[in-house]
Design a protein around this motif. Structure first.
Motif, short mmCIF file in Angstrom:
data_model
loop_
_atom_site.label_atom_id
_atom_site.label_comp_id
_atom_site.label_asym_id
_atom_site.label_seq_id
_atom_site.Cartn_x
_atom_site.Cartn_y
_atom_site.Cartn_z
N VAL A 277 0.59 -1.10 -0.41
CA VAL A 277 -0.32 0.20 -0.61
C VAL A 277 1.21 1.55 -0.05
N ALA A 278 2.31 1.38 0.31
CA ALA A 278 2.83 2.25 0.94
C ALA A 278 3.20 2.30 -0.42
N ARG A 279 3.23 1.13 -1.46
CA ARG A 279 3.74 1.95 -3.10
C ARG A 279 3.15 2.01 -3.63
N GLY A 280 1.67 2.45 -3.01
CA GLY A 280 0.99 2.33 -4.62
C GLY A 280 0.17 1.46 -4.75
N ARG A 281 0.53 -0.13 -4.75
CA ARG A 281 0.53 -1.38 -5.06
C ARG A 281 -0.69 -2.20 -4.16
N THR A 282 -2.11 -1.27 -4.66
CA THR A 282 -3.22 -2.06 -3.90
C THR A 282 -3.90 -3.12 -4.87
N ASP A 283 -3.14 -3.39 -5.83
CA ASP A 283 -4.33 -4.73 -6.70
C ASP A 283 -4.04 -5.61 -6.66
N GLN A 284 -2.79 -6.42 -5.95
CA GLN A 284 -2.23 -7.14 -5.27
C GLN A 284 -3.50 -7.79 -4.55
N TRP A 285 -3.43 -7.16 -2.88
CA TRP A 285 -3.87 -7.50 -2.00
C TRP A 285 -5.31 -6.75 -1.12
N GLY A 286 -5.27 -5.22 -1.38
CA GLY A 286 -6.17 -4.42 -1.76
C GLY A 286 -5.08 -4.31 -0.37
N THR A 287 -5.86 -3.02 0.86
CA THR A 287 -5.69 -1.88 1.49
C THR A 287 -6.24 -3.18 2.85
N SER A 288 -7.03 -3.44 3.28
CA SER A 288 -6.95 -4.48 4.67
C SER A 288 -6.63 -5.19 4.96
N PRO A 289 -6.25 -5.51 6.36
CA PRO A 289 -5.17 -6.17 7.01
C PRO A 289 -5.74 -7.75 7.09
N HIS A 290 -5.03 -9.11 6.79
CA HIS A 290 -5.84 -10.08 6.25
C HIS A 290 -5.51 -10.27 7.93
N SER A 291 -5.55 -10.60 9.54
CA SER A 291 -5.61 -10.51 10.23
C SER A 291 -7.10 -9.91 10.35
N THR A 292 -7.81 -9.28 9.67
CA THR A 292 -9.11 -8.77 10.40
C THR A 292 -10.09 -9.48 9.27
N SER A 293 -9.52 -10.46 8.33
CA SER A 293 -10.43 -10.93 7.27
C SER A 293 -10.56 -12.40 7.86
N PRO A 294 -12.09 -12.94 8.62
CA PRO A 294 -12.23 -14.33 8.81
C PRO A 294 -10.96 -15.91 7.81
N ARG A 295 -11.48 -14.56 6.83
CA ARG A 295 -11.48 -15.86 5.11
C ARG A 295 -10.18 -16.63 5.29
N ARG A 296 -9.63 -15.20 5.77
CA ARG A 296 -7.96 -15.40 5.44
C ARG A 296 -7.50 -16.37 6.69
N VAL A 297 -8.18 -16.25 8.19
CA VAL A 297 -7.72 -16.17 9.27
C VAL A 297 -8.06 -17.77 9.17
N GLU A 298 -8.68 -18.18 8.37
CA GLU A 298 -9.44 -19.35 9.02
C GLU A 298 -8.09 -20.36 7.16
N GLN A 299 -7.96 -20.21 6.00
CA GLN A 299 -6.99 -20.34 5.65
C GLN A 299 -5.25 -20.87 6.43
#
Length: 170
Positions: A26-48
């Motif tokens: 995000v600091a480098r303006g590259r939001t198209d890969q993973w977006g801007t939200s933390p993975h730790s707040t994503s139930p799907r990512r935590v489950e994965q």
């Protein structure tokens, strides 16, 4: 760096690595890969990530008792075209952004190669984000992988996530 099999207790540290990588992008303006939200707040990512730990395919690299990298291996994820021979699939590779230049990713990929050979598998595959400037695809090419299939993952209210499968014959 020492590498060890990870368990559920390591999931927060792996999510922190992913959060740090997202902040770095995000600091480098590259939001198209993973977006801007933390993975730790994503139930799907935590489950994965918890699933990777539960199935025994999650490994962490530590330096001075601190997790500085993570590798998950196992079966290819659903959105990836199937392999034509037995394989070991790199499901996740992430390193601490404060440790750039220490070849942590290369060391973790060497561990994946060792695991594949121990299982008698001669094919190692990985997928990565193929959008942006293509830097991630080039990283894997520098690690000895070659491009294989391209794919796209549809996203709701956003452009498709462009992916590249890369292969390495051991």
């Amino acid at each position: 760096m020492t590498i060890r099999r990870a368990g559920r207790d390591d999931v927060p540290a792996v999510l922190a690595l992913l959060d740090g990588a997202t902040e770095w992008l995000v600091a480098r303006g590259r939001t198209d890969q993973w977006g801007t939200s933390p993975h730790s707040t994503s139930p799907r990512r935590v489950e994965q990530i918890t699933g990777f730990a539960d199935d025994g395919g999650l490994w962490v690299g530590e330096t001075d008792g601190r997790v500085v990298g993570a590798l998950a291996v196992g079966a290819a994820l659903d959105y990836v075209p199937p392999a034509t021979e037995p394989e070991l699939y790199v499901r996740l590779l992430v390193t601490d952004r404060l440790s750039i230049g220490q070849n942590l990713g290369g060391t973790l990929l060497d561990h994946a190669r060792t695991l594949a050979r121990e299982d008698g598998v001669r094919l190692l595959r990985v997928d990565c984000f193929a959008g942006g400037d293509g830097a991630l695809v080039r990283y894997y090419e520098k690690q000895g992988f070659t491009r294989d299939a391209e794919f796209a993952v549809p996203r709701v209210n956003d452009v498709d996530w462009l992916g590249q499968v890369l292969v390495q014959h051991l």
